[in-house]
Design a protein around this motif. Sequence first.
Motif, short mmCIF file in Angstrom:
data_model
loop_
_atom_site.label_atom_id
_atom_site.label_comp_id
_atom_site.label_asym_id
_atom_site.label_seq_id
_atom_site.Cartn_x
_atom_site.Cartn_y
_atom_site.Cartn_z
N VAL A 18 0.85 -1.20 0.00
CA VAL A 18 0.00 0.00 0.00
C VAL A 18 0.88 1.25 0.00
O VAL A 18 1.77 1.39 0.85
CB VAL A 18 -0.93 0.02 1.23
N ALA A 19 0.62 2.13 -0.93
CA ALA A 19 1.36 3.40 -1.00
C ALA A 19 0.76 4.39 -0.01
O ALA A 19 -0.46 4.56 0.05
CB ALA A 19 1.29 3.97 -2.42
N ASN A 20 1.61 5.06 0.76
CA ASN A 20 1.15 6.06 1.72
C ASN A 20 1.39 7.45 1.12
O ASN A 20 2.52 7.94 1.10
CB ASN A 20 1.91 5.92 3.04
N ILE A 21 0.32 8.07 0.64
CA ILE A 21 0.41 9.37 -0.02
C ILE A 21 -0.04 10.45 0.97
O ILE A 21 -1.08 10.31 1.62
CB ILE A 21 -0.47 9.41 -1.28
N ARG A 22 0.75 11.49 1.07
CA ARG A 22 0.41 12.60 1.97
C ARG A 22 0.51 13.91 1.19
O ARG A 22 1.50 14.15 0.49
CB ARG A 22 1.38 12.61 3.16
N LYS A 69 -8.97 6.33 -7.07
CA LYS A 69 -9.11 4.93 -7.50
C LYS A 69 -8.16 4.02 -6.73
O LYS A 69 -8.52 2.91 -6.34
CB LYS A 69 -8.86 4.82 -9.00
N TRP A 70 -6.93 4.49 -6.50
CA TRP A 70 -5.99 3.69 -5.72
C TRP A 70 -6.50 3.48 -4.30
O TRP A 70 -6.44 2.38 -3.76
CB TRP A 70 -4.62 4.38 -5.67
N VAL A 71 -6.99 4.57 -3.70
CA VAL A 71 -7.46 4.47 -2.31
C VAL A 71 -8.72 3.62 -2.22
O VAL A 71 -8.87 2.79 -1.31
CB VAL A 71 -7.69 5.88 -1.72
N GLU A 72 -9.63 3.80 -3.14
CA GLU A 72 -10.87 3.00 -3.15
C GLU A 72 -10.55 1.51 -3.18
O GLU A 72 -11.18 0.71 -2.48
CB GLU A 72 -11.71 3.36 -4.36
N SER A 73 -9.55 1.14 -3.99
CA SER A 73 -9.22 -0.28 -4.16
C SER A 73 -8.32 -0.82 -3.06
O SER A 73 -8.08 -2.02 -2.99
CB SER A 73 -8.53 -0.49 -5.51
N GLY A 74 -7.80 0.06 -2.21
CA GLY A 74 -6.89 -0.38 -1.16
C GLY A 74 -5.44 -0.39 -1.57
O GLY A 74 -4.57 -0.86 -0.82
N ALA A 75 -5.14 0.14 -2.77
CA ALA A 75 -3.75 0.18 -3.24
C ALA A 75 -2.96 1.30 -2.59
O ALA A 75 -1.73 1.29 -2.61
CB ALA A 75 -3.72 0.34 -4.76
N ALA A 76 -3.66 2.25 -2.02
CA ALA A 76 -2.98 3.41 -1.40
C ALA A 76 -3.84 3.96 -0.28
O ALA A 76 -5.04 3.69 -0.19
CB ALA A 76 -2.71 4.49 -2.45
N PRO A 130 4.47 -3.48 -5.21
CA PRO A 130 3.45 -2.48 -4.93
C PRO A 130 2.26 -2.63 -5.87
O PRO A 130 2.39 -3.03 -7.01
CB PRO A 130 4.17 -1.16 -5.18
N THR A 131 1.11 -2.30 -5.35
CA THR A 131 -0.13 -2.47 -6.11
C THR A 131 -0.41 -1.37 -7.11
O THR A 131 -0.90 -1.66 -8.19
CB THR A 131 -1.31 -2.58 -5.12
N PRO A 132 -0.17 -0.07 -6.78
CA PRO A 132 -0.57 0.99 -7.73
C PRO A 132 0.04 0.79 -9.11
O PRO A 132 1.20 0.43 -9.26
CB PRO A 132 -0.03 2.27 -7.09
N SER A 133 -0.78 1.01 -10.12
CA SER A 133 -0.32 0.86 -11.50
C SER A 133 0.42 2.13 -11.91
O SER A 133 0.04 3.23 -11.55
CB SER A 133 -1.52 0.63 -12.42
#
Length: 299
Positions: free
Chosen positions: A106-110, A133-140, A291-294
């Motif tokens: 999971v990417a931690n974006i701030r 979209k990343w956060v909705e899917s749990g990728a971030a 990592p999951t994010p594309s």
Amino acid sequence: MSDKRPSKNQRRDAAREKAKQFRVDQKKKERRNKVLLQGGVGLAAIGIVVVVALVIMNSIRPAVPGPANMASDGILLGEGMTAVTTSALQPEATPVASKPDATGTVANIRVYVDYLCPFCGDFETTNGEQIAKWVESGAATVEIHPIAILTGRSAGSQYSLRAANAAACVANYSPDDFYAFNSAMFVDQPEENTVGRSDADLQELVKNSGVSTSLSQIDTCITDETYKSWVIAATDRATGGPIANSPLEAIAQTPTVLVDGKQYQGSLGDPKEFAAFVLQSVGESYSTSTPTPSATPAG
């Protein structure tokens, strides 16, 4: 027939008496004016003191707790755009840094934003949808920190401060709707050196962004500037540093975007470049994980 006209001496004596009475009346008038003037000055001074006291009382209001769900000075949103709930930060308390995801997937974006900052608008317009979209899917996860560093650039209306207060109000009362509100704040974004949105405009934007709960409380929170002191304190903490979970010493500009603690310094208008940075940052943080994010934003 006798001459009844006043003699020369009588006329001279009458003139002297008249002049004498005039001087007496003039002195009385001068004393009366002096008293009135002193009284007026005194009343004016009292009025000035009262006005100054009211200004001071209104400008130095007692510090209040910060908004709920922003104990880190930001609101953390996870899978499904669900906010991580936290207790309100008490005045003078030290913010509690959010714990980064440690799974390696999971990417931690701030993101530190000022709602008057045009570059923040560029970043949101370019990357807001793919981050969602990343956060909705749990990728971030995404953690948004509203600050007010451009308060002096809104023609005296303190728009940055009022806008960040409005964001805090939404975070407190309807946290799961925060991201939608945050995105809406950058649609038709006010320009620097304009008065920006009024409180009524901010209240209308809250409603139109999809916030459907606690609207009356949010409206009051915006009008009362409930979290004004918290916004000022949070801005001071961000610009004074240090920045938790990052080697960054302080926030010097907005937007400041961190991914797993690393600052993004690429193009604000290229979603592919930001996606590649997210992928790289997560890969560097968790070298044994995928990592999951594309790296290619979904269309």
